[in-house]
Design a protein around this motif. Structure first.
Motif, short mmCIF file in Angstrom:
data_model
loop_
_atom_site.label_atom_id
_atom_site.label_comp_id
_atom_site.label_asym_id
_atom_site.label_seq_id
_atom_site.Cartn_x
_atom_site.Cartn_y
_atom_site.Cartn_z
N ARG A 159 13.06 -19.55 0.37
CA ARG A 159 13.53 -18.54 1.11
C ARG A 159 14.85 -17.78 0.60
O ARG A 159 15.06 -16.66 0.87
N PHE A 160 15.72 -18.79 0.12
CA PHE A 160 16.81 -18.11 -0.37
C PHE A 160 16.64 -16.98 -1.34
O PHE A 160 17.05 -16.17 -1.41
N VAL A 161 15.59 -17.63 -2.19
CA VAL A 161 15.36 -16.45 -3.44
C VAL A 161 14.85 -15.14 -2.76
O VAL A 161 15.17 -14.16 -3.40
N ALA A 162 13.82 -15.34 -1.81
CA ALA A 162 13.19 -14.06 -1.20
C ALA A 162 14.21 -13.18 -0.61
O ALA A 162 14.18 -12.20 -0.68
N ASP A 163 15.21 -13.78 0.06
CA ASP A 163 16.22 -13.27 0.73
C ASP A 163 17.28 -12.41 0.05
O ASP A 163 17.44 -11.41 0.22
N TRP A 164 17.66 -13.14 -1.09
CA TRP A 164 18.57 -12.63 -2.21
C TRP A 164 17.84 -11.55 -2.72
O TRP A 164 18.57 -10.52 -2.93
N ALA A 165 16.63 -11.55 -3.10
CA ALA A 165 16.07 -10.47 -3.81
C ALA A 165 15.97 -9.42 -2.87
O ALA A 165 16.15 -8.24 -3.44
N ARG A 166 15.57 -9.45 -1.75
CA ARG A 166 15.58 -8.41 -0.81
C ARG A 166 16.94 -7.74 -0.42
O ARG A 166 16.94 -6.51 -0.66
N GLU A 167 17.87 -8.71 -0.47
CA GLU A 167 19.21 -8.09 -0.04
C GLU A 167 19.64 -7.26 -1.47
O GLU A 167 20.69 -6.40 -1.32
N ASN A 168 19.14 -7.69 -2.41
CA ASN A 168 19.85 -6.96 -3.73
C ASN A 168 18.62 -5.82 -4.22
O ASN A 168 18.93 -5.52 -5.39
N GLY A 169 17.81 -5.54 -3.27
CA GLY A 169 17.03 -4.50 -3.71
C GLY A 169 15.98 -4.60 -4.59
O GLY A 169 15.30 -3.70 -5.18
N ILE A 170 15.49 -5.94 -4.99
CA ILE A 170 14.56 -6.08 -6.10
C ILE A 170 13.11 -6.15 -5.43
O ILE A 170 12.79 -6.70 -4.30
N LYS A 171 12.25 -5.40 -6.10
CA LYS A 171 10.83 -5.14 -5.40
C LYS A 171 9.82 -5.73 -6.65
O LYS A 171 9.82 -5.61 -7.80
N PRO A 172 8.76 -5.79 -6.00
CA PRO A 172 7.52 -6.50 -7.03
C PRO A 172 7.27 -5.24 -7.89
O PRO A 172 7.46 -3.86 -7.41
N THR A 173 6.75 -5.16 -8.94
CA THR A 173 6.34 -4.12 -9.65
C THR A 173 4.92 -3.59 -9.47
O THR A 173 3.99 -4.46 -9.60
N PRO A 174 4.81 -2.20 -9.48
CA PRO A 174 3.53 -1.74 -8.97
C PRO A 174 2.57 -1.54 -10.25
O PRO A 174 3.09 -1.74 -11.36
N ALA A 175 1.24 -1.45 -10.03
CA ALA A 175 0.09 -1.34 -11.29
C ALA A 175 0.52 -0.23 -12.01
O ALA A 175 1.12 1.07 -11.61
N ALA A 176 0.64 -0.39 -13.39
CA ALA A 176 0.90 1.07 -14.15
C ALA A 176 0.11 1.91 -14.24
O ALA A 176 0.47 3.19 -14.35
N GLN A 177 -1.28 1.77 -13.69
CA GLN A 177 -2.17 2.68 -13.61
C GLN A 177 -3.16 2.36 -12.79
O GLN A 177 -3.79 1.15 -12.59
N LYS A 178 -3.72 3.53 -12.03
CA LYS A 178 -4.64 3.22 -10.99
C LYS A 178 -6.00 3.30 -11.72
O LYS A 178 -6.24 4.15 -12.70
N ASN A 179 -6.93 2.35 -10.97
CA ASN A 179 -8.35 2.40 -11.61
C ASN A 179 -9.31 3.20 -10.97
O ASN A 179 -10.56 3.33 -11.37
N GLY A 180 -8.95 3.83 -9.69
CA GLY A 180 -9.94 4.97 -9.04
C GLY A 180 -10.86 4.17 -8.15
O GLY A 180 -11.70 4.83 -7.48
N HIS A 181 -10.94 2.83 -8.14
CA HIS A 181 -11.82 2.13 -6.81
C HIS A 181 -11.07 2.06 -5.81
O HIS A 181 -10.07 1.56 -5.69
N LYS A 182 -12.01 2.29 -4.76
CA LYS A 182 -11.37 2.13 -3.33
C LYS A 182 -11.87 1.13 -2.54
O LYS A 182 -13.23 0.65 -2.60
N VAL A 183 -10.80 0.27 -1.97
CA VAL A 183 -10.99 -0.96 -1.24
C VAL A 183 -10.62 -0.90 0.20
O VAL A 183 -9.26 -0.54 0.29
N ALA A 184 -11.52 -1.17 1.23
CA ALA A 184 -10.66 -1.49 2.55
C ALA A 184 -10.32 -2.91 2.69
O ALA A 184 -11.14 -3.73 2.37
#
Ligand SMILES: Cc1cc2nc3c(=O)[nH]c(=O)nc-3n(C[C@H](O)[C@H](O)[C@H](O)COP(=O)(O)OP(=O)(O)OC[C@H]3O[C@@H](n4cnc5c(N)ncnc54)[C@H](O)[C@@H]3O)c2cc1C
Ligand SMILES: Cc1cc2nc3c(=O)[nH]c(=O)nc-3n(C[C@H](O)[C@H](O)[C@H](O)COP(=O)(O)OP(=O)(O)OC[C@H]3O[C@@H](n4cnc5c(N)ncnc54)[C@H](O)[C@@H]3O)c2cc1C
Ligand code: SF4
Ligand code: SF4
Ligand code: FES
Lengths: 288, 464
Positions: free
Chosen positions: B118-143
């Motif tokens: 919890r501490f690590v996650a709260d710290w990351a949020r308060e410091n604006g750190i976000k997970p890294t998105p995919a470099a490239q889309k593969n074009g397949h759609k999932v619901a």
């Protein structure tokens, strides 16, 4: 956000609105309802689908401004947006699964009371479009509150408009009108669909039971989610507990425990009156 | 120096004060406390704790980073396995998962893994750190159906692999139980839940609220008309059960789902929101799980005197230990080995009391817990004006009954392969409470993860 594309005043305090919601418009069937949340602080308010237009992507609702939520809703104008709009909810009317030829042989009566007159329109229209004849009785307090007369008149010649005070049409309530049709005009019905305030549905059900007409009512208990998740909408049907939002809202009228339903509907009365007063004060009493 | 056999204590709101507000009970560690607690971890070579975590977070490695003060590094390690660490750190039943397996726990208290996460996650949020998105889309759609922990995890993992993912949610807000069920004082909605959902969205996941699959649109239509190549069902177990005792439909009897939804999702506890809620004076909550604790502590905060009525003994209470402890501190009265037999109703149809019978424990039943047996002639009445039923939930049949070829079991749970989420229908995967029945956040996440892998394999194979 869901845009209001049309708004009409049908009678004092009763409004019809077309709201843009393409997914709902495409899937809606007679007998189903939607839930709206007017704005960020709003509650979830169930309203029956009164018509839908899949091409335009619009859904029509008719509401009477009663408490704080419905007052907030009717204060919105064409071009304004409603925060949330979800549906269609509930099961469609049972007759849509029946064989059309069988339906054509049946004499079907629709009985609507007050603002409940509006939701009988999509059901009657669905049947008439498929060549099934229907009779319609509408009940209103007085002439000013009679709604949708022309639209009903397009569907049937047998339209009976009743007003409690006799200021228009038949003098009396829906129950009296049904007695008149069956007892004095010799009409026979195989099915009656009753929609209106809970108290009207209770007494109309008693009337159709007396005449031996199988009947359906569209229950309107208090709801929260409308998807079967909370149980707020419990009604007792034939001694069994049902969730009106997923098992209904339409049930066999003669199996319903109406006294329980009436009592449950009043559960939040005090809180609602309080919220309504707060809303009136906010708007300077403009909406009361 | 603190006792190395004990956890570094965590600061909490005073029980008397918090009983009257909806602010978070637990303040969590600050950096110094976290570093001190991290030092208790002996970085086991064969770290048993990892096996206790359903998503397999590399616990010793992230804790090692905390010890060095590299909180961002710790966050990256957690992120490899979990998309919702600020939530899991708060609500996982750690005592039976990661911490239950910790070596430190054999002699003394286990490492406070949940609080560190919890501490690590709260710290990351308060410091604006976000997970890294995919470099490239593969074009397949999932619901993905449902935005609870199962759906969010599956969607997040697929988006990271490059998929174009849309979540469909029946309610007007995303989060599932995290939004409508678990209260603010345990899991802050705006600060924590909304922020973690934003993280998932920042990976490119779209969320369409107000869409009920099976009503607004069906699974078959998503596959055939809307161009989705696979569907994941994470619709939860939202259908509340009742007992079937007399008086259950009286005014003043609610399911815990209704009570909690009014309060959490609809914010009935706030004056400026319109949804009403019953403000009972004396409230009985029937049940002993997390849901019962949450309903009881909510009623307490709304001003009531609250009784928990549970048919087994304290040892069998299924709720997290921490919640039971907090509930007691706040003054919830526990009526254990007690079972309701009737809800008493006054002349106007409102609850006036609840009749109960005392129980004793007999032989163990199929679940391995000792079966409660009623003690003859031990009935008594408790005067209450509100009853909240918290007896468990089952999956909603809305989807299974409208999807052609989707098999369910006797309990209405969707049948799905544990390893990859595959159901009886091609291209349709499922996981979380919809498959297992009511379980936990982290198990739902584990299932969402497995299904993301399953979907990736399914789509990859199709194009080979
Ligand atoms: C399935 C369903 C379909 C409905 N269809 C329509 C519709 O097409 N048009 C429409 O105007 N209304 C309809 N209703 C009723 C509507 O949802 C309520 O009138 C609305 O929630 C009232 O909100 P409010 O805040 O404006 O009034 P409140 O302040 O909540 O209530 C004002 C008054 O209305 C009464 N009331 C509260 N809830 C209901 C209810 N569910 N039914 C009847 N009276 C109620 C209260 O006791 C009070 O006297 C429907 C309800 C259900 C469950
Ligand atoms: C009050 C409460 C307290 C709890 N406390 C804890 C705790 O402390 N620790 C813990 O680990 N677990 C706890 N749990 C259990 C945990 O929350 C659940 O196991 C977990 O949320 C399941 O995740 P899920 O994604 O499978 O389903 P849910 O979280 O139930 O999410 C399902 C989502 O799908 C949506 N949905 C359903 N049907 C449809 C449809 N037809 N179309 C579109 N959307 C749909 C729902 O609206 C919902 O948003 C608690 C549960 C409750 C109710
Ligand atoms: S996700 Fe839950 S089980 Fe896994 S390490 Fe974190 S708190 Fe423990
Ligand atoms: S078992 Fe306990 S001490 Fe060992 S690595 Fe895991 S948390 Fe650290
Ligand atoms: S409205 Fe919640 S279950 Fe029907």
């Amino acid at each position: 956000m869901y845009k209001i594309v049309d708004k009409k005043l049908l009678a004092p305090n009763i409004y019809s609105m077309d709201i843009l919601a393409p997914r709902v418009a495409k899937a809606a069937l007679p007998g189903q309802f939607i839930i709206i949340i007017v704005d960020e602080n709003g509650e979830r308010v169930p309203l029956t689908i009164c018509d839908s237009n899949p091409e335009k992507g619009t859904v029509n609702i008719v509401t009477q401004a009663m408490g704080s939520s419905t007052k907030k809703l009717v204060a919105k104008e064409v071009g304004d947006h409603i925060k949330d709009f979800v549906g269609p909810l509930g099961k469609p009317s049972e007759f849509i699964h029946e064989d059309i030829e069988d339906l054509k042989k049946k004499k079907i009566l629709f009985a609507g009371g007050g603002v409940g007159v509006a939701p009988i329109y999509p059901q009657a229209k669905w049947l008439v479009e498929r060549g099934v004849e229907v009779d319609i009785v509408t009940g209103s307090k007085n002439k000013d509150l009679v709604i949708l007369e022309e639209r009903f008149a397009e569907l049937t010649e047998n339209l009976f408009i009743a007003t409690d005070d006799g200021s228009y049409g038949f003098h009396g309530m829906v129950t009296n009108a049904i007695d008149e049709l069956v007892e004095n005009q010799g009409k026979k019905y195989d099915l009656c669909v009753i929609i209106g305030p809970m108290i009207m549905m209770k007494f109309t059900s008693m009337t159709t039971k007396k005449h031996g007409i199988p009947s359906i009512v569209s229950m309107n208990p208090i709801m929260v989610d409308g998807t079967g998740m909370c149980g707020a909408c419990r009604v007792t049907v034939g001694g069994e507990t049902k969730f009106a939002c997923v098992d209904g809202p339409e049930f066999d009228a003669h199996q319903i425990d109406f006294d329980e339903a009436l009592r449950r509907q009043a559960q939040y009365k005090e809180e609602e009156i309080k919220k309504d007063h707060e809303y009136c004060e906010l708007t300077g009493g403009m909406m009361a | 120096m603190a006792d190395v056999l004990k956890k570094v204590p965590v600061r909490e709101q005073d029980p008397k004060v918090r009983a009257t507000n909806f602010d978070e009970v637990c303040y969590g560690y600050n950096q110094d406390e976290a570093i001190e607690e991290a030092a208790r971890c002996i970085h086991c070579k064969n770290a048993k704790c990892i096996g206790g975590c359903p998503v397999g977070i590399n616990i010793p490695d992230f804790i090692a980073q905390v010890k060095e003060g590299n909180i961002e590094g710790a966050y990256q390690i957690i992120s490899e396995s979990s998309a919702l660490p600020a939530i899991c750190g708060r609500v996982c039943p750690q005592e039976s998962q990661c911490e239950g397996k910790c070596i430190r726990g054999i002699k003394g208290e286990p490492v406070s893994i949940g609080k560190l996460e919890r501490f690590v996650a709260d710290w990351a949020r308060e410091n604006g750190i976000k997970p890294t998105p995919a470099a490239q889309k593969n074009g397949h759609k999932v619901a993905v159906i449902g935005s609870g922990p199962a759906g969010l995890t599956c969607a997040g993992d697929l988006a990271r692999m490059g998929y174009d993912v849309t979540i469909f949610e029946a309610l007007h807000k995303a989060g599932g139980v995290l939004s409508y069920g678990i209260p603010e004082f345990r899991l802050p909605k705006d600060a924590v839940v909304a922020a973690e959902i934003e993280n998932v969205k920042s990976l490119g996941v779209k969320i369409e609220t107000n869409v009920i699959i099976g009503k607004s649109v069906t699974v078959d239509e998503l596959l055939q008309e809307e161009g989705f190549e696979a569907v994941f069902i994470g619709s939860g177990a939202g259908l509340p059960m009742f007992m079937g005792i007399p008086g259950e439909n009286a005014n003043g009897v609610f399911s815990a789902n209704e009570y909690l939804t009014r309060n959490n999702l609809m914010k009935a506890f706030r004056e400026d929101y319109q949804t009403p809620i019953a403000h009972g004076k004396k409230v009985a909550v029937v049940g002993g799980g997390n849901v019962a604790m949450d309903a009881a502590r909510t009623a307490l905060r709304l001003g009531a005197e609250v009784y928990i009525i549970y048919r087994r003994s304290e040892e069998e209470l299924p709720a997290r230990k921490e919640e039971v402890h907090h509930a007691k501190e706040e003054g919830i009265i526990f009526n254990l080995l007690t079972n309701p037999t009737e809800i008493l109703v006054d002349d106007n149809g409102w609850v006036r009391g609840i009749r109960c019978i005392r129980m004793e424990l007999g032989e163990p039943d199929a679940s391995g817990r000792r079966r409660p047996i009623a003690i003859p002639d031990s009935e008594f009445e408790l005067e209450v004006d509100t009853v909240i039923m918290s007896l468990g939930t089952s999956p909603n049949p809305l989807i299974s009954s409208t999807t052609i070829g989707l098999d369910t079991n006797k309990r209405k749970c969707i049948i799905a392969d544990e390893d990859n989420g595959q159901t009886s229908k091609e291209g349709v995967f499922a996981g979380g409470d919809a498959v297992t029945g009511a379980a936990t956040v982290i198990l739902a996440m584990g299932a969402g993860k497995a299904a993301a892998k399953g979907i990736h394999e399914f789509i990859t194979k199709k194009y080979q």
